[in-house]
Design a protein around this motif. Structure first.
Motif, PDB file in Angstrom:
ATOM      1  N   LYS A 108       0.840  -1.201   0.000  1.00 50.87           N
ATOM      2  CA  LYS A 108       0.000   0.000   0.000  1.00 50.87           C
ATOM      3  C   LYS A 108       0.876   1.252   0.000  1.00 50.87           C
ATOM      4  CE  LYS A 108      -3.736   2.050   2.739  1.00 50.87           C
ATOM      5  NZ  LYS A 108      -3.289   3.420   2.589  1.00 50.87           N
ATOM      6  N   ASN A 109       0.426   2.272  -0.725  1.00 52.28           N
ATOM      7  CA  ASN A 109       1.121   3.566  -0.710  1.00 52.28           C
ATOM      8  C   ASN A 109       1.079   4.153   0.693  1.00 52.28           C
ATOM      9  OD1 ASN A 109       0.835   3.100  -3.471  1.00 52.28           O
ATOM     10  ND2 ASN A 109       0.054   5.116  -3.923  1.00 52.28           N
ATOM     11  N   ARG A 110       2.152   4.799   1.114  1.00 48.98           N
ATOM     12  CA  ARG A 110       2.159   5.521   2.384  1.00 48.98           C
ATOM     13  C   ARG A 110       1.644   6.946   2.191  1.00 48.98           C
ATOM     14  NH1 ARG A 110       5.181   3.516   6.848  1.00 48.98           N
ATOM     15  NH2 ARG A 110       4.226   5.353   7.766  1.00 48.98           N
ATOM     16  N   VAL A 111       1.686   7.438   0.962  1.00 53.67           N
ATOM     17  CA  VAL A 111       1.184   8.764   0.617  1.00 53.67           C
ATOM     18  C   VAL A 111       0.264   8.592  -0.585  1.00 53.67           C
ATOM     19  CG1 VAL A 111       1.812  11.058  -0.237  1.00 53.67           C
ATOM     20  CG2 VAL A 111       3.284   9.900   1.423  1.00 53.67           C
ATOM     21  N   HIS A 112      -0.838   9.322  -0.600  1.00 53.38           N
ATOM     22  CA  HIS A 112      -1.720   9.256  -1.767  1.00 53.38           C
ATOM     23  C   HIS A 112      -2.328  10.626  -2.014  1.00 53.38           C
ATOM     24  CE1 HIS A 112      -4.668   8.546   1.499  1.00 53.38           C
ATOM     25  NE2 HIS A 112      -5.480   9.233   0.708  1.00 53.38           N
ATOM     26  N   LEU A 113      -2.878  10.802  -3.195  1.00 51.57           N
ATOM     27  CA  LEU A 113      -3.548  12.052  -3.542  1.00 51.57           C
ATOM     28  C   LEU A 113      -5.032  11.949  -3.220  1.00 51.57           C
ATOM     29  CD1 LEU A 113      -1.970  12.848  -7.040  1.00 51.57           C
ATOM     30  CD2 LEU A 113      -1.182  13.550  -4.773  1.00 51.57           C
ATOM     31  N   ASP A 114      -5.591  13.016  -2.661  1.00 53.67           N
ATOM     32  CA  ASP A 114      -7.030  13.156  -2.486  1.00 53.67           C
ATOM     33  C   ASP A 114      -7.504  14.115  -3.564  1.00 53.67           C
ATOM     34  OD1 ASP A 114      -7.086  11.542  -0.244  1.00 53.67           O
ATOM     35  OD2 ASP A 114      -7.153  13.197   1.180  1.00 53.67           O
ATOM     36  N   VAL A 115      -8.345  13.633  -4.453  1.00 52.14           N
ATOM     37  CA  VAL A 115      -8.860  14.441  -5.553  1.00 52.14           C
ATOM     38  C   VAL A 115     -10.230  14.962  -5.131  1.00 52.14           C
ATOM     39  CG1 VAL A 115      -9.488  14.454  -7.988  1.00 52.14           C
ATOM     40  CG2 VAL A 115      -7.570  13.032  -7.205  1.00 52.14           C
ATOM     41  N   ARG A 116     -10.336  16.257  -5.000  1.00 51.09           N
ATOM     42  CA  ARG A 116     -11.555  16.890  -4.486  1.00 51.09           C
ATOM     43  C   ARG A 116     -12.607  16.999  -5.587  1.00 51.09           C
ATOM     44  NH1 ARG A 116     -10.575  17.118   0.942  1.00 51.09           N
ATOM     45  NH2 ARG A 116      -8.527  17.960   1.345  1.00 51.09           N
ATOM     46  N   VAL A 117     -13.646  16.193  -5.481  1.00 51.11           N
ATOM     47  CA  VAL A 117     -14.744  16.256  -6.447  1.00 51.11           C
ATOM     48  C   VAL A 117     -16.073  16.562  -5.768  1.00 51.11           C
ATOM     49  CG1 VAL A 117     -13.629  14.730  -8.104  1.00 51.11           C
ATOM     50  CG2 VAL A 117     -15.156  13.752  -6.412  1.00 51.11           C
ATOM     51  N   GLY A 118     -16.132  16.384  -4.455  1.00 53.97           N
ATOM     52  CA  GLY A 118     -17.388  16.599  -3.748  1.00 53.97           C
ATOM     53  C   GLY A 118     -17.308  17.711  -2.729  1.00 53.97           C
ATOM     54  N   SER A 119     -16.334  18.613  -2.875  1.00 50.76           N
ATOM     55  CA  SER A 119     -16.161  19.701  -1.902  1.00 50.76           C
ATOM     56  C   SER A 119     -17.457  20.483  -1.736  1.00 50.76           C
ATOM     57  CB  SER A 119     -15.051  20.644  -2.347  1.00 50.76           C
ATOM     58  OG  SER A 119     -13.820  19.968  -2.343  1.00 50.76           O
ATOM     59  N   GLY A 120     -17.865  20.650  -0.489  1.00 47.64           N
ATOM     60  CA  GLY A 120     -19.080  21.413  -0.192  1.00 47.64           C
ATOM     61  C   GLY A 120     -20.356  20.609  -0.309  1.00 47.64           C
TER      62      GLY A 120
END
Length: 144
Positions: A81-93
C-alpha cells in the motif's frame, strides 16, 4: 521563517507516459511543451539512448497552481500500500446523497480511463464520504 518551497510529486511506475496521461485526465493537467529544439516529446524520446527511451514523463497544472507530476520508470512493481496518496476533491461542499452522486459520477468517468474502485467509505460523525480508487498501475488515490 523558512521560505515556502515548490514540490513535485513523483510516481514510480512501469509505463510513465501511460500513467501521466491518466493523471492528466484525473486532474485536468496537461503535458508540458517538449524541450527546445524538439517538435514533440516523441522526437525528444527518440534522441535518448535506447535504455532511457520511455523512462520518464511529466504533466503540469495548466494554471501553474498545482505541483508538477513526474513519472519515472522503475524495474520493480508495486507490492505494498502507498504511504502517501492524492485526495482528488470532487465533492467539496457537498454532503449526503449529493456528495455520493458526485463521487459515483467521477468514479465511473475515471473507470473509462483505466481506474478501478476500492472501498466506498460512507460518512460518519467525523468524516464525509469518499471513494478509494486505484490508478492504471494500482496506485491508491481518493475521490473526496
Amino acid at each position: 521563517m523558512a521560505s515556502v518551497r515548490e514540490v513535485q510529486v513523483t510516481f514510480d511506475c512501469a509505463e510513465p507516459e501511460r500513467v501521466a496521461r491518466f493523471w492528466c485526465e484525473v486532474l485536468g493537467y496537461v503535458v508540458p511543451p517538449p524541450p527546445p529544439g524538439f517538435d514533440s516529446w516523441a522526437a525528444f524520446d527518440r534522441s535518448l539512448p535506447a535504455e532511457r527511451q520511455g523512462s520518464a514523463f511529466a504533466c503540469v497544472d495548466p494554471n501553474g497552481v498545482g505541483p508538477r507530476l513526474f513519472f519515472q520508470r522503475v524495474p520493480e512493481g508495486k507490492v505494498v500500500k502507498n504511504r502517501v496518496h492524492l485526495d482528488v476533491r470532487v465533492g467539496s461542499g457537498l454532503v449526503g446523497e449529493e456528495r455520493l452522486a458526485a463521487l459515483e459520477a467521477e468514479a465511473a468517468r475515471l473507470e473509462k480511463w483505466g481506474a478501478t474502485r476500492g472501498e466506498l467509505l460512507l460518512a460518519d460523525e467525523f468524516n464525509e464520504s469518499c471513494q478509494n480508487m486505484f490508478d492504471v498501475e494500482g496506485n491508491e488515490f481518493c475521490l473526496d
